[in-house]
Design an enzyme around this catalytic site. Structure first.
Site, mmCIF file in Angstrom:
data_model
loop_
_atom_site.group_PDB
_atom_site.id
_atom_site.type_symbol
_atom_site.label_atom_id
_atom_site.label_comp_id
_atom_site.label_asym_id
_atom_site.label_seq_id
_atom_site.Cartn_x
_atom_site.Cartn_y
_atom_site.Cartn_z
ATOM 1 N N SER A 138 -32.473 -58.189 -1.259
ATOM 2 C CA SER A 138 -33.451 -59.157 -0.746
ATOM 3 C C SER A 138 -34.428 -59.706 -1.779
ATOM 4 C CB SER A 138 -34.230 -58.554 0.414
ATOM 5 O OG SER A 138 -33.449 -58.658 1.580
ATOM 6 N N LYS A 168 -34.112 -63.293 -2.239
ATOM 7 C CA LYS A 168 -34.659 -64.271 -1.277
ATOM 8 C C LYS A 168 -35.839 -65.034 -1.877
ATOM 9 C CE LYS A 168 -32.990 -61.701 2.682
ATOM 10 N NZ LYS A 168 -33.170 -60.535 3.532
ATOM 11 N N TYR A 227 -24.793 -66.309 0.416
ATOM 12 C CA TYR A 227 -25.850 -65.317 0.665
ATOM 13 C C TYR A 227 -25.432 -63.923 0.180
ATOM 14 C CZ TYR A 227 -28.895 -62.108 3.154
ATOM 15 O OH TYR A 227 -29.741 -61.072 3.461
ATOM 16 N N VAL A 285 -33.126 -53.793 -0.634
ATOM 17 C CA VAL A 285 -32.611 -52.465 -0.304
ATOM 18 C C VAL A 285 -31.778 -51.841 -1.434
ATOM 19 C CG1 VAL A 285 -32.693 -52.802 2.207
ATOM 20 C CG2 VAL A 285 -30.599 -53.353 0.944
HETATM 21 N N1 GLU Z 1 -27.743 -58.033 1.636
HETATM 22 C C1 GLU Z 1 -28.658 -57.314 2.482
HETATM 23 C C2 GLU Z 1 -28.517 -57.754 3.933
HETATM 24 O O1 GLU Z 1 -28.441 -58.910 4.192
HETATM 25 C C3 GLU Z 1 -30.038 -57.538 1.972
HETATM 26 C C4 GLU Z 1 -30.968 -56.661 2.667
HETATM 27 C C5 GLU Z 1 -32.252 -56.396 1.968
HETATM 28 O O2 GLU Z 1 -32.331 -56.133 0.766
HETATM 29 O O3 GLU Z 1 -33.222 -56.474 2.715
HETATM 30 O O4 GLU Z 1 -28.471 -56.959 4.826
#
Ligand code: GLU
Length: 311
Positions: free
Chosen positions: A69, A72, A196, A265
């Site tokens: 994340s 993002k 994504y 995560v």
């Molecule tokens: N690729 C993970 C998901 O979409 C990212 C989650 C994260 O780091 O919050 O579940």
């Protein structure tokens, strides 16, 4: 107030490292479950008095892990740069959601009918789908180039982690189809998801996150003074990092560490103390909110000892 030094970073790293037994590695993406929970890396990038970048690192600051994340924040900044704020915020809001990062519930029940913000999965999938490029690969290439302009190293996709997530992503798939139904995703749904998953699987290190954090800290300029994004893109991204960068732990982290930050995560956290420093932290053992135990402790300690608080 102390100045940043290798000794200070070592001190903070060894203190925060003692806490990693309190956390557990993410297991819902199979490829993340095997990470070594004892890893702990910290890096800080600032501008020296003569304007030269100064970099400090300790522990496993060069260990590689996937952004998850943290990506993002980069996708938001890149979408703001390439598509502009109006395009982004016509599809995604700017309010904290109070729900889990992968929640789908408000897409159906909220009068807004768009994701609350770009830091939850729904908002991030919509944001990434806005990046220019003819397919998923092209969008991720653009994003990787943007990140590379900040870190000096264009990040690559970890194929194993990408596939592991792609093959187990029932929930993100549901979110993307819901976004499509709401008219918030252009083009092919699988293509949007693929971009994504790839962005989440981009590899980085605490050192690189510190360099990138510095670009946000210095309002769009790298520590060496080279501009990589408009001040407005850096400012808006930091605002969202501050409001919802650490999942449901965002408020507690804002109180403790006082700096805009984004976690993932995979165990990474990127933080930006305005005009002072970019900080990157890595430790794959996560707390109940999904934030790195090492990273949140180390950032709070560093912010206090160097008075890095932005609020
Ligand atoms: N690729 C993970 C998901 O979409 C990212 C989650 C994260 O780091 O919050 O579940």
């Amino acid at each position: 107030m102390r100045a940043a030094s290798p000794e200070l970073l070592d001190e903070v790293t060894s203190e925060a490292r003692r806490r990693v037994g309190e956390g557990r590695c993410a297991a819902y993406i199979p490829a993340l479950a095997g990470a070594d929970p004892s890893l702990a890396g910290l890096a800080l990038v600032e501008r020296g008095e003569s304007g030269d970048p100064r970099e400090f690192a300790s522990g496993d600051a060069d260990a590689r892990f996937t952004m998850q994340s943290v990506s993002k924040a980069f996708a938001l900044a890149c979408a703001l740069e390439t598509r502009g704020a109006e395009a982004v915020f016509s599809r995604v809001g700017v309010e904290p959601s109070g729900d889990a990062f992968n929640s789908i519930v408000r897409l159906e029940t909220s009068a807004r009918r768009k994701p609350f913000n770009p830091m939850i999965n729904a908002g991030a999938i919509a944001t990434t789908s806005l990046l220019p490029g003819e397919d998923a690969q092209a969008r991720v290439r653009l994003l990787a180039r943007f990140i590379g302009s900040m870190t000096g190293e264009e990040p690559r996709v970890d194929d194993g982690v990408y596939r592991s997530e792609r093959d187990t992503a029932a929930r993100n798939r549901s979110i993307a189809w819901m976004l499509k139904e709401l008219g918030l995703l252009d083009g092919d749904v699988e293509e949007a998801l693929d971009a994504y998953f790839m962005q989440c699987a981009l590899r980085t290190s605490a050192r690189e996150l510190a360099r990138a954090g510095a670009c946000f800290a210095f309002d769009g300029e790298r520590a060496d003074g080279v501009r990589v994004m408009r001040p407005e893109s850096a400012r808006v991204t930091k605002a969202l990092m501050c409001l919802c960068g650490l999942y449901d732990g965002s408020g507690a982290f804002a109180v403790a560490a006082g700096v805009p930050a984004k976690s993932g995560v995979g165990g990474g956290i990127m933080a930006a103390s305005r005009g002072r420093a970019g900080i990157g932290a890595f430790g794959p053992a996560l707390d109940a909110q999904g934030n790195s135990v090492f990273g949140t402790r180390a950032l709070s300690a560093l912010a206090e000892r160097l008075d890095l608080f932005s609020y």
